[in-house]
Design a protein around this motif. Structure first.
Motif, PDB file in Angstrom:
ATOM      1  N   TRP A  26     -29.759 -13.215 -10.892  1.00 49.86           N
ATOM      2  CA  TRP A  26     -30.491 -12.674 -12.042  1.00 49.86           C
ATOM      3  C   TRP A  26     -31.922 -12.327 -11.672  1.00 49.86           C
ATOM      4  N   GLN A  45     -27.448  -7.263 -13.959  1.00 51.54           N
ATOM      5  CA  GLN A  45     -27.978  -8.547 -13.479  1.00 51.54           C
ATOM      6  C   GLN A  45     -29.483  -8.685 -13.749  1.00 51.54           C
ATOM      7  N   VAL A  80     -32.335  -9.278 -16.732  1.00 52.61           N
ATOM      8  CA  VAL A  80     -32.509  -9.701 -18.121  1.00 52.61           C
ATOM      9  C   VAL A  80     -33.578  -8.802 -18.753  1.00 52.61           C
ATOM     10  N   ALA A 126     -31.676 -15.705 -22.047  1.00 52.55           N
ATOM     11  CA  ALA A 126     -30.579 -15.725 -21.071  1.00 52.55           C
ATOM     12  C   ALA A 126     -29.961 -17.117 -20.930  1.00 52.55           C
ATOM     13  N   ARG A 140     -25.925 -16.644 -20.174  1.00 55.05           N
ATOM     14  CA  ARG A 140     -25.886 -15.821 -18.964  1.00 55.05           C
ATOM     15  C   ARG A 140     -26.247 -16.637 -17.722  1.00 55.05           C
ATOM     16  N   VAL A 149     -32.237 -17.201  -9.330  1.00 60.70           N
ATOM     17  CA  VAL A 149     -32.992 -16.416 -10.311  1.00 60.70           C
ATOM     18  C   VAL A 149     -34.320 -15.991  -9.682  1.00 60.70           C
TER      19      VAL A 149
END
Ligand code: COA
Length: 326
Positions: free
Chosen positions: A249, A273, A275, A296, A301, A308
């Protein structure tokens, strides 16, 4: 050495929504222009009675509940904001008191739209150094108070809101893996609110002071943002010996969909992918990443063990990137 892991998130958006169509009545603009150039459709505006601290407190209460801790367990409060309630005491002190934390350190941090990434890094450093175990990190803004509502080049961009996270020391493999922060004061005049500062001290009539509102050279800011964010995400991945496809993400600062898309493209990451909530909240400066992160997390998600990447860019100029294992 312990590292910092986010164990709870929370956010708060004021009730009032200002749409692009509402803005069409105030300045010469159109919904089509704003959507095409920025991706923004609407933003939230704080009520006259709501201050930066009120938004911060609401977001923090949700983060504390999500983390399942008591406010008395927090041993550092950090607020990133360009729109604090007062010059002093800090908004962090007001939040600390309202939440019922102990007499723990609390301070504000100024890094404009990069504020949350900066504050997260400071919290991480307190934890790594052993000075804190549990840290409340907040980004909170009432940008509507410093927007020039007669300037169509800036008033369409910004919104109000707050996001908060609870960071806690962990010896697991989760948490912040790296953080890279930068600033380039040479470019200070691209994006600024000059007053009230001691250079432009002003009077009680803050909003009558020349320079009390956001001034921005949008075009140049856009170009520098795309370049520096591209460099920042490259630097972040390299430091972790990570390939772009290992990122699950990207949670970018929500300034403009075109800047976000350019960074995703540079990473080769599909937009599925990334946000994105800039369409619904606009640019909420230091609050934008924690609000998007909270969304998220709450909609499921983000899953444990995922990688991340956070990145932000803002006045200063400031920018930075953080890599986390969720
Ligand atoms: N509605 C309609 N027209 C507008 C407008 C608006 N809200 N704002 C500007 N325009 C006009 C300009 O006056 C200009 O007209 P002209 O060609 O007759 O002079 C034209 O649109 C193009 O302006 P320009 O500034 O070149 O547009 P742009 O494509 O660069 O988009 C921004 C403007 C502000 C959306 C874009 O530069 C941007 O997003 N910059 C980064 C801003 C940012 O994210 N700042 C925060 C960083 S944290």
């Amino acid at each position: 050495m312990p590292r910092a892991r986010i164990i709870g998130t929370g956010s708060y958006l004021p009730e009032q929504v200002l749409t692009n169509h509402d803005l069409e009545e105030r300045v010469e603009t159109s919904d089509a222009w704003i959507v095409e150039r920025t991706g923004i459709r609407e933003r939230h505006i704080a009520a006259a009675t709501e201050q930066c601290s009120d938004l911060a407190i609401a977001a923090s209460r949700r983060a504390i509940a999500a983390a399942g801790i008591a406010a008395t367990e927090i041993d550092l409060v950090l607020v990133a904001s360009a729109t604090p309630d007062m010059a002093f005491p800090s908004t962090a002190c007001l939040v600390q008191q309202a939440l019922g934390c102990g007499p723990v350190p609390a301070f504000d941090l100024s890094a404009a739209c990069s504020g949350f990434v900066y504050a997260l890094t400071v919290g991480d450093q307190f934890i790594r150094g052993g000075a804190a175990k549990t840290v409340l990190v907040i980004g909170s803004e009432v940008l509507s108070r410093i927007v020039d509502w007669s300037d169509r080049t800036t008033c369409v961009l910004f919104g109000d809101g707050a996001g908060a996270v609870i960071l806690q020391a962990t010896d697991s493999g989760h948490g912040l893996l790296s953080s890279h922060l930068h600033a380039e004061g040479r470019l200070a005049d691209l994006l600024m609110v000059a007053a009230p500062g001691k250079r432009h001290p002003g009077t009680g009539e803050v909003f009558a002071i020349e320079g009390a509102l956001i001034q921005m050279r949008g075009n140049e800011t856009f170009r520098v943002a795309v370049r520096t964010l591209g460099e920042a995400v490259g630097e972040a991945l390299e430091a972790n010996n990570m390939a772009p496809e290992e990122v699950d993400w990207l949670i970018p600062h929500q300034a403009n969909i075109r800047i976000i898309e350019a960074t995703a493209k540079r990473l080769g990451l599909p937009m599925e992918q990334v946000v994105v909530n800039v369409d619904r909240v606009g640019n909420t400066s230091a609050a934008s990443i924690p609000i998007a992160l909270d969304e998220a997390v709450r909609d499921g998600r983000l899953q444990e063990g995922q990688t991340v990447l956070l990145e932000a860019f803002g006045g200063g100029l400031t920018w930075g990137a953080v890599v986390m294992r969720w």
